[in-house]
Design an enzyme around this catalytic site. Structure first.
Site, mmCIF file in Angstrom:
data_model
loop_
_atom_site.group_PDB
_atom_site.id
_atom_site.type_symbol
_atom_site.label_atom_id
_atom_site.label_comp_id
_atom_site.label_asym_id
_atom_site.label_seq_id
_atom_site.Cartn_x
_atom_site.Cartn_y
_atom_site.Cartn_z
ATOM 1 N N GLU A 107 2.601 -6.159 6.270
ATOM 2 C CA GLU A 107 1.263 -5.657 5.961
ATOM 3 C C GLU A 107 1.217 -5.058 4.559
ATOM 4 O OE1 GLU A 107 -0.595 -4.414 10.235
ATOM 5 O OE2 GLU A 107 1.231 -3.377 9.629
ATOM 6 N N ALA A 151 7.371 -0.238 10.659
ATOM 7 C CA ALA A 151 7.271 1.162 11.066
ATOM 8 C C ALA A 151 8.524 1.579 11.830
ATOM 9 C CB ALA A 151 6.030 1.379 11.923
ATOM 10 N N GLU A 194 4.759 -7.016 16.326
ATOM 11 C CA GLU A 194 4.279 -5.874 17.112
ATOM 12 C C GLU A 194 4.019 -6.216 18.566
ATOM 13 O OE1 GLU A 194 2.998 -4.943 12.834
ATOM 14 O OE2 GLU A 194 3.164 -6.720 14.122
ATOM 15 N N GLY A 205 4.743 -3.524 9.605
ATOM 16 C CA GLY A 205 4.138 -2.785 8.502
ATOM 17 C C GLY A 205 4.665 -3.209 7.146
#
Length: 259
Positions: free
Chosen positions: A111, A63, A131, A108
């Site tokens: 993910e 992100a 994160e 992300g």
């Protein structure tokens, strides 16, 4: 096509390309475009298999932290929910999905890769869920899909420490399924995808639904789901074509034109 995400279709293979240099960081616009393209790939009959690809240099660095940093609680919740929904939209594409991973797949980005059915990576890649180093946790499925891939203890190690995992460890843990030379990542994904380009599309969709759906419940529920999806295929051209070809020509000879 969007500014940062596009779908290219050739011979039954749909390539979803992320194009937001330098690291394909996921901002609100990329997230929205990715969801739209994933839905398009799901709906298009001329797409039989999907490749996720971020280009030669990197898959996805995660992100966009600069965009995230000043968000309010309400804004962060909205973005996190939207991103998780988008990654889940990729995960439920009713076709085989292959992630072609170059460079980095972090946060992300990992993910998103874990939403694929198979992950082919360059032997110089680094993956991770960093994160925790930002004072947050994975929010687009990382705590759930990673634990299902590697088990809860190993997932906790990776999430708690936020450390980067090199290619060989990622392979041994099962985060990626195949390592190739960095400049061969997309070609390797393409070669793997080609076997499904003219394959039994409905049977493949049902196989994916049975496996993924079964993981969400107990064994008894999974077996009921399998029986339902197994018998449903008798109403399709996949079953008719495949079994007729087997009877007439022997194993390995089927050609599929199922809907």
């Amino acid at each position: 096509m969007g500014e940062f995400v596009r779908l290219e279709v050739d011979g039954g293979i749909g390539t979803i390309r992320l194009e937001r240099p330098p690291v394909n960081a996921i901002n609100g616009q990329l997230q929205a475009e990715l969801g739209e393209v994933a839905r398009e790939a799901s709906d298009r009959a001329d797409v039989r298999v999907v490749i996720l690809y971020g280009g030669e240099k990197t898959f996805c660095g995660g992100a966009d932290v600069k965009e995230m940093a000043d968000r309010s609680y309400v804004e962060a919740r909205a973005f996190g929910t939207a991103l998780q929904n988008t990654v889940s939209t990729v995960a439920v594409i009713p076709k085989p999905v292959i992630a072609a991973i170059t460079g980095y797949a972090l946060g992300g980005g990992l993910e998103l890769a874990m939403a694929a059915d198979r992950r082919i990576a360059g032997d110089n890649v680094k993956v991770g869920q960093p994160e925790i180093l930002l004072g947050i946790i994975p929010g687009a499925g990382g705590t759930q899909r990673l634990a299902r891939l590697v088990g809860p203890a190993k997932a906790k190690d990776l999430v708690f420490t936020g450390r980067f995992v090199k290619a060989d460890e990622a392979l041994s843990l099962g985060i990626v399924d195949e390592l190739v030379a960095p400049d061969e990542v997309y070609n390797a994904a393409l070669k793997y995808a080609q076997q499904f380009a003219n394959g039994p599309a409905v049977a493949l969709a049902n196989a994916k639904a049975a496996i993924d759906g079964g993981l969400d419940g107990d064994l008894a529920s999974g077996l009921k789901l399998e029986t339902h999806l197994f018998t449903a295929l008798w109403a399709t051209e996949d079953q008719t074509t495949g079994m007729r070809s087997f009877v007439e020509n022997g194993p390995g000879k089927a050609t599929f034109e199922g809907k």
